[in-house]
Design a protein around this motif. Structure first.
Motif, PDB file in Angstrom:
ATOM      1  N   VAL A 489       6.306  -9.821  -7.554  1.00  0.00           N
ATOM      2  CA  VAL A 489       7.095  -8.705  -8.086  1.00  0.00           C
ATOM      3  C   VAL A 489       8.373  -8.534  -7.266  1.00  0.00           C
ATOM      4  CG1 VAL A 489       7.134  -6.199  -8.352  1.00  0.00           C
ATOM      5  CG2 VAL A 489       5.145  -7.484  -9.113  1.00  0.00           C
ATOM      6  N   TRP A 490       8.222  -8.560  -5.918  1.00  0.00           N
ATOM      7  CA  TRP A 490       9.393  -8.391  -5.063  1.00  0.00           C
ATOM      8  C   TRP A 490      10.366  -9.558  -5.217  1.00  0.00           C
ATOM      9  CZ3 TRP A 490      11.289  -4.298  -2.882  1.00  0.00           C
ATOM     10  CH2 TRP A 490      10.449  -3.210  -2.614  1.00  0.00           C
ATOM     11  N   SER A 492      10.659 -11.740  -7.587  1.00  0.00           N
ATOM     12  CA  SER A 492      11.261 -11.788  -8.913  1.00  0.00           C
ATOM     13  C   SER A 492      12.357 -10.730  -9.047  1.00  0.00           C
ATOM     14  CB  SER A 492      10.164 -11.589  -9.959  1.00  0.00           C
ATOM     15  OG  SER A 492      10.655 -11.828 -11.220  1.00  0.00           O
ATOM     16  N   GLY A 493      12.093  -9.556  -8.472  1.00  0.00           N
ATOM     17  CA  GLY A 493      13.079  -8.479  -8.510  1.00  0.00           C
ATOM     18  C   GLY A 493      14.350  -8.869  -7.780  1.00  0.00           C
ATOM     19  N   LEU A 495      15.358 -11.901  -7.070  1.00  0.00           N
ATOM     20  CA  LEU A 495      15.978 -12.999  -7.812  1.00  0.00           C
ATOM     21  C   LEU A 495      16.785 -12.459  -9.005  1.00  0.00           C
ATOM     22  CD1 LEU A 495      15.893 -16.084  -7.573  1.00  0.00           C
ATOM     23  CD2 LEU A 495      14.162 -16.080  -9.356  1.00  0.00           C
ATOM     24  N   ASP A 496      16.188 -11.465  -9.664  1.00  0.00           N
ATOM     25  CA  ASP A 496      16.886 -10.857 -10.807  1.00  0.00           C
ATOM     26  C   ASP A 496      18.181 -10.189 -10.351  1.00  0.00           C
ATOM     27  OD1 ASP A 496      15.081 -11.728 -12.585  1.00  0.00           O
ATOM     28  OD2 ASP A 496      14.054  -9.825 -12.894  1.00  0.00           O
ATOM     29  N   LEU A 499      20.718 -12.768  -9.601  1.00  0.00           N
ATOM     30  CA  LEU A 499      21.237 -13.338 -10.855  1.00  0.00           C
ATOM     31  C   LEU A 499      22.186 -12.370 -11.547  1.00  0.00           C
ATOM     32  CD1 LEU A 499      18.421 -15.307 -12.657  1.00  0.00           C
ATOM     33  CD2 LEU A 499      20.496 -16.163 -11.657  1.00  0.00           C
ATOM     34  N   VAL A 500      21.840 -11.098 -11.486  1.00  0.00           N
ATOM     35  CA  VAL A 500      22.717 -10.082 -12.087  1.00  0.00           C
ATOM     36  C   VAL A 500      24.072 -10.102 -11.385  1.00  0.00           C
ATOM     37  CG1 VAL A 500      23.061  -7.581 -12.313  1.00  0.00           C
ATOM     38  CG2 VAL A 500      20.890  -8.587 -12.977  1.00  0.00           C
TER      39      VAL A 500
ATOM     40  N   GLU B 134       1.802  -3.444 -12.201  1.00  0.00           N
ATOM     41  CA  GLU B 134       2.542  -4.472 -11.464  1.00  0.00           C
ATOM     42  C   GLU B 134       2.706  -5.730 -12.327  1.00  0.00           C
ATOM     43  OE1 GLU B 134       0.039  -2.792 -10.197  1.00  0.00           O
ATOM     44  OE2 GLU B 134       0.564  -2.033  -8.223  1.00  0.00           O
ATOM     45  N   LEU B 137       5.399  -5.094 -14.757  1.00  0.00           N
ATOM     46  CA  LEU B 137       6.707  -5.171 -14.091  1.00  0.00           C
ATOM     47  C   LEU B 137       7.111  -6.626 -13.884  1.00  0.00           C
ATOM     48  CD1 LEU B 137       9.047  -3.758 -12.668  1.00  0.00           C
ATOM     49  CD2 LEU B 137       7.689  -3.686 -10.588  1.00  0.00           C
ATOM     50  N   LEU B 138       6.134  -7.433 -13.452  1.00  0.00           N
ATOM     51  CA  LEU B 138       6.425  -8.852 -13.219  1.00  0.00           C
ATOM     52  C   LEU B 138       6.821  -9.544 -14.529  1.00  0.00           C
ATOM     53  CD1 LEU B 138       6.459 -11.175 -11.189  1.00  0.00           C
ATOM     54  CD2 LEU B 138       4.075 -11.616 -11.745  1.00  0.00           C
ATOM     55  N   GLU B 141      10.277  -8.562 -15.303  1.00  0.00           N
ATOM     56  CA  GLU B 141      11.234  -9.240 -14.414  1.00  0.00           C
ATOM     57  C   GLU B 141      11.425 -10.697 -14.816  1.00  0.00           C
ATOM     58  OE1 GLU B 141      10.546  -6.654 -10.309  1.00  0.00           O
ATOM     59  OE2 GLU B 141       9.572  -8.596 -10.561  1.00  0.00           O
ATOM     60  N   MET B 142      10.328 -11.349 -15.159  1.00  0.00           N
ATOM     61  CA  MET B 142      10.420 -12.754 -15.573  1.00  0.00           C
ATOM     62  C   MET B 142      11.233 -12.882 -16.863  1.00  0.00           C
ATOM     63  SD  MET B 142       8.877 -14.305 -13.189  1.00  0.00           S
ATOM     64  CE  MET B 142       8.575 -15.950 -13.703  1.00  0.00           C
ATOM     65  N   LEU B 144      13.487 -10.798 -17.876  1.00  0.00           N
ATOM     66  CA  LEU B 144      14.877 -10.510 -17.522  1.00  0.00           C
ATOM     67  C   LEU B 144      15.522 -11.733 -16.865  1.00  0.00           C
ATOM     68  CD1 LEU B 144      16.818  -8.053 -17.525  1.00  0.00           C
ATOM     69  CD2 LEU B 144      16.157  -7.643 -15.169  1.00  0.00           C
ATOM     70  N   PHE B 145      14.760 -12.386 -16.020  1.00  0.00           N
ATOM     71  CA  PHE B 145      15.241 -13.591 -15.335  1.00  0.00           C
ATOM     72  C   PHE B 145      15.663 -14.644 -16.359  1.00  0.00           C
ATOM     73  CE2 PHE B 145      14.188 -17.819 -13.658  1.00  0.00           C
ATOM     74  CZ  PHE B 145      15.013 -17.849 -12.558  1.00  0.00           C
ATOM     75  N   ILE B 148      18.833 -13.445 -18.279  1.00  0.00           N
ATOM     76  CA  ILE B 148      20.080 -13.557 -17.505  1.00  0.00           C
ATOM     77  C   ILE B 148      20.454 -15.023 -17.326  1.00  0.00           C
ATOM     78  CG2 ILE B 148      21.235 -13.011 -15.339  1.00  0.00           C
ATOM     79  CD1 ILE B 148      19.243 -10.710 -15.007  1.00  0.00           C
ATOM     80  N   LEU B 149      19.421 -15.832 -17.057  1.00  0.00           N
ATOM     81  CA  LEU B 149      19.675 -17.254 -16.842  1.00  0.00           C
ATOM     82  C   LEU B 149      20.316 -17.881 -18.088  1.00  0.00           C
ATOM     83  CD1 LEU B 149      19.011 -18.946 -14.338  1.00  0.00           C
ATOM     84  CD2 LEU B 149      17.077 -19.887 -15.599  1.00  0.00           C
ATOM     85  N   LEU B 152      23.820 -16.627 -18.372  1.00  0.00           N
ATOM     86  CA  LEU B 152      24.637 -17.276 -17.343  1.00  0.00           C
ATOM     87  C   LEU B 152      25.019 -18.684 -17.790  1.00  0.00           C
ATOM     88  CD1 LEU B 152      25.567 -16.250 -14.596  1.00  0.00           C
ATOM     89  CD2 LEU B 152      23.644 -17.458 -13.565  1.00  0.00           C
TER      90      LEU B 152
END
Lengths: 637, 261
Positions: A489-490, A492-493, A495-496, A499-500, B134, B137-138, B141-142, B144-145, B148-149, B152
């Motif tokens: 979680v940390w 990935s956060g 990394l996000d 990336l932002v 959690e 959330l993960l 985040e994934m 979102l990753f 964004i990727l 980008l």
């Protein structure tokens, strides 16, 4: 790629076919004879081998020119050399009504989720039916109990008086149908016989059902049509009618409730010819069910019998045995085993026969108590229906496999079967005899024969003996999965976020580029220093330049820089114009102005000077250029 | 020299933390084993104390909550057993043993509350109950990753993704993960689930004993706490009814850092 897929598929198919464990079910159909006369019975048997699980009786599609009746099923289980095989037979009787050659199309059957088909069959029906007419045939499944009604098929007299039915206003009173139930109140599974009686004063031909009757809530068994329909003359309201029982159906209610049977719509064709209508004694024999005169003008009529209300009562609670499973009628029970003396782990098959009057198809097997000394496997059951007068009867045979697991004198205890007798309104209990089996000791340990173990019908369902919470967990869960999750979680956060940031930076850069592309002056001004420094770098790399060329290049770099800064054309610009622009921008007294002018003078001097130029002079010129650029960059536009 | 001192200091702190964590783990393990031993020999009260001690030291231990639920059930304390199972489920939502025991014990309740909520609300709640926040959330985040990727990539190379459906998939994924995360945050942080622990407790129309009693709730019933003061809480039921009840009559399911049972 496609070829590889095909090869893989073929390989899979080959492996599947080669595997002995995956035996596919097979179906077949056969007739007991292929040449018959009109009205002569033919037995159709559909056999299904090596099927898994329970199979519903296949529905044989209607064959024009035939009456078809389902007469029961039979299951066979055989043990040969410790190998078992099973098959199920469904029996039907076909009664051809017209001469000709018939092809019976393949019959589709759903087995183990697959649609299997039988082979097509051929049947030749000859016109001659003298023998059956002279002596009605013994209908094989029904033959043991010849209907009393069929023994005297002729017209009966003297004429009976019958009450007039209430008919609809637009209905022809000279022809109507009544559907009569032999009882309007019954118990679940008790037989109710529904008879369709046709009353007519015309030359009439019965043509079957236009709309099928609705019997929801009932198990149905149809009676086959008689060779010669029971008929008699009756008086209704002083008029003479010919009455014929055209259809009989046995109904078995499935649950206690009030039912309304919709008897459907019957189609008949009549001839209103006045010359023939009076000859009652002859027209029926000539035309009823037999076709009539070919050229006669006939008219179709639809006849709707009124609905029938039937009340089905609940079974009495008094005296109801625990073993009662809904059987109603009058039954007998017998049982026997194929071997009385076997070795340990050898199967013994018990044949349990229940026979009598009642709905044989819905009978349930008597419960077998828990036997510690036997492994018990129920093979499928077979049933055979009979007609006993107007009553449905038959027998059901259960084959139960007992495999003794220990040596000695073992007993199969009596099995209890109970039923409700609607005639006496009592529950009756039947017991199978106690069966003794002598079992010799065997050194071989018990193993379920492989063919049995592979068949679904021999699998026992798991029965929960009780319920409780599951036991505590005795090992603490490792903390690593949770830590990994937290770390992920940390990570990935972060990394996000990174990336932002990169994405934002890229967007900003792109927008800046777009802005510069629109504003050429700004673009030149921004890029002036970069170009100047790059050119200076290039100049230093060139070792073989003469002094004149060196200072000419310094002059060009400076001019290019200033032209970019002032957005002026490099090629058309003069030294005076540049000086004038510098004066405007910096002022005449500015030190940077002075230095630039000085640098230009230097360049001119060294370009046209004949003597050699020291390295210090070159460095000095370069330094003045770099200082000028740097100082100029600090000045805001 | 100064840098060396700093490095030694950091290493000393790290070593101290590691030793402390190791000692803590050993304590947790030994207490947990004592609890299991007591449970096996039928000393359920002692087992409860052991498991509670484990949870004091490691408040996010789903196994200890599960075993505690079992021990409570053996002592006929249905309400606390359900609280423990619910907490275990929050921490380990897909564990079949936890789910089975929770369902089994809930099936033995004397009272039943009809769930009159819309089917989609029930389905959504049931779905959310299969994931930790959690994990949601993960997942977000994934997603979102990936989004964004892909953006980008488009921005850098100034062209679209190789497959149009992939771009649509990212969008669907980000929408779904956002919904999931929002729902989970709403469910786990904003809605306070609680379980009745009293055999029978009155629910009043107001936050005092003199207010009329609306209905009575039995042990083990799940309620939603929508408001609370020092003594009373306002609760809602899945049937739509609600009222005020004393705080001592129920336990919240939220897994507190300090345990709570």
């Amino acid at each position: 790629m496609f070829k590889k897929l095909i090869l893989l598929f073929l390989l899979f198919e080959a492996l599947t076919l080669a595997s002995p464990a995956l035996q596919a079910a097979t179906v077949s159909a056969q007739l007991d004879k292929t040449n018959v006369n009109v009205n002569e019975q033919v037995r159709l048997t559909i056999q299904i081998s090596d099927a898994q699980g329970n199979i519903q009786a296949p529905r044989v599609p209607a064959i024009p020119g035939f009456d078809i009746f389902y007469t029961g099923r039979a299951s066979h289980l055989t043990f040969i050399n410790n190998q078992s095989s099973s098959s199920i037979e469904f029996n039907y009787v076909l009664v051809p009504q017209q001469a000709g050659s018939y092809n019976i199309d393949p019959i589709n059957i759903q087995v183990d989720g697959q649609l299997l088909s039988t082979s097509p069959l051929r049947l030749d029906v000859a016109a001659g039916s003298a023998a059956p007419l002279a002596q009605p045939p013994q209908r094989a499944p029904f033959g043991g109990f010849t209907s009393p009604s069929s023994q005297s098929p002729g017209l009966q007299g003297p004429y009976q008086n019958e009450p007039a039915p209430s008919l609809a206003e637009n209905q022809d009173p000279n022809i109507y149908v009544l559907a009569n139930a032999d009882k309007l109140s019954a118990y679940p599974n008790q037989q109710i016989t529904l008879t369709y009686s046709l009353y007519t004063r015309y030359d009439t031909r019965f043509e079957g059902f236009e709309k099928e009757p609705e019997f929801s809530g009932f198990w149905i068994e149809e009676f086959p049509m008689e060779q010669e329909v029971k008929r008699e003359y009756v008086n209704v309201n002083g008029k003479r009618y010919l009455k014929a029982d055209v259809k009989k159906i046995a109904l078995f209610p499935t649950a206690a409730a009030d039912y309304a049977i919709q008897p459907g719509v019957i189609k008949a064709s009549i001839r209103k010819d006045p010359q023939n209508s009076s000859v009652f004694d002859e027209f029926f024999n000539d035309s009823f069910f037999s076709g009539g005169t070919f050229f006669s003008r006939r008219e179709s009529v639809l006849l709707s019998p009124p609905p029938i209300k039937i009340q089905v009562k609940s079974f009495p609670e008094e005296g109801k045995p625990k073993s009662f499973q809904g059987a109603v009628g009058n039954f007998r029970l017998s049982a026997e085993v194929d071997w009385r003396k076997v070795k340990q782990d050898e199967p013994v098959t018990m044949k349990l026969v229940i026979e009598g009057e009642g709905n044989i198809e819905t009978l349930n097997r008597p419960e077998i108590p828990e036997l510690k000394e036997f492994k018990v496997y129920e093979a499928d059951a077979s049933s055979q229906l009979f007609r006993q007068g107007d009553t449905i009867a038959g027998q059901k045979i259960y084959e139960i496999v007992f495999i003794p697991t220990q040596p000695g004198q073992l007993k199969i205890p009596p099995l209890e079967f109970s039923y409700f007798n609607p005639a006496s309104l009592m529950y009756n209990r039947l017991y199978s005899p106690e069966l003794l089996i002598e079992v010799e000791k065997s050194d071989q340990s018990f193993a379920l024969p492989t063919p049995i173990a592979q068949k679904e019908e021999f699998k026992k369902d798991i029965e929960m003996q009780g319920k409780d919470i599951r036991f505590i967990q005795e090992r603490l869960q490792g903390t690593y999965p949770e830590k990994i999750l937290d770390f992920s979680v940390w990570a990935s956060g972060i990394l996000d976020l990174f990336l932002v940031f990169i994405y934002g930076l890229t967007l900003w850069k792109q927008r800046d580029e777009e802005r510069l592309n629109k504003n050429t002056a700004l673009k030149r001004r921004r890029g002036a220093k970069r170009i100047a420094l790059e050119r200076l770098k290039q100049l230093n790399k060139k070792k073989e330049l003469t002094e004149a060329d060196y200072f000419e290049e310094i002059d060009h770099i400076l001019t290019q820089y200033l032209a970019d800064k002032f957005n002026l054309s490099v090629y058309g610009i003069t030294r005076d114009e540049l000086q004038h622009k510098l004066q405007e921008t910096l002022g005449e007294k500015d030190s940077l102005y002075q230095e630039i002018i000085k640098l230009y003078q230097w360049c001119d001097e060294f370009r046209f000077a004949k003597g050699s130029i020291s390295k210090q002079d070159k460095d000095k010129a370069q330094k003045i250029l770099q200082d000028a650029v740097n100082r100029f960059e600090r000045i805001k536009a | 020299m100064r840098n060396l001192k700093s490095l030694v200091g950091v290493l000393a702190i790290f070593f101290f933390c590691s030793v402390s964590a190791s000692a803590l783990t050993e304590d947790v393990e030994s207490l947990f084993k004592f609890g299991n031993q007591n449970y096996r020999t039928g000393k359920y009260q002692e087992a409860i104390k052991n498991y509670q001690s484990v949870l004091e030291l490691d408040p996010r231990n789903s196994v200890a909550y599960y075993n505690l639920g079992n021990a409570y059930y053996r002592t006929k304390k249905i309400g606390p057993a359900i609280v423990a199972y619910e907490r275990a489920r929050v921490l380990d939502p897909r564990n079949p043993d936890i789910r089975y025991n929770l369902s089994f014990v809930s099936g033995q309740l004397e009272y039943r509350v009809k769930d009159t909520r819309n089917w989609y609300v029930k389905a959504w709640e049931g779905f959310l109950a299969y994931a930790q926040w959690e994990e949601c959330l993960l997942f977000f985040e994934m997603s979102l990753f990936l989004l964004i990727l892909s953006n980008l990539f488009v921005a850098y190379y100034r062209k679209g993704l190789a497959f149009g459906w992939l771009k649509k998939l990212w969008r669907v994924l980000i929408i779904f993960s956002t919904l999931l995360l929002t729902g989970k945050v709403f469910e786990s942080r904003l809605i306070h689930h609680a379980i009745m622990i009293e055999k029978e407790a009155p629910v009043h129309y107001g936050p005092s004993d003199i207010d009329q009693v609306a209905f009575k709730l039995g042990e083990g019933i799940k309620v939603y706490v929508v408001d609370r003061n020092s003594e009373w809480s306002r609760i809602n039921l899945t049937s739509g009814e609600g009222g005020w009840i004393r705080n001592s009559k129920f336990k919240e399911i939220e897994v507190f850092p300090s345990g709570g049972l």
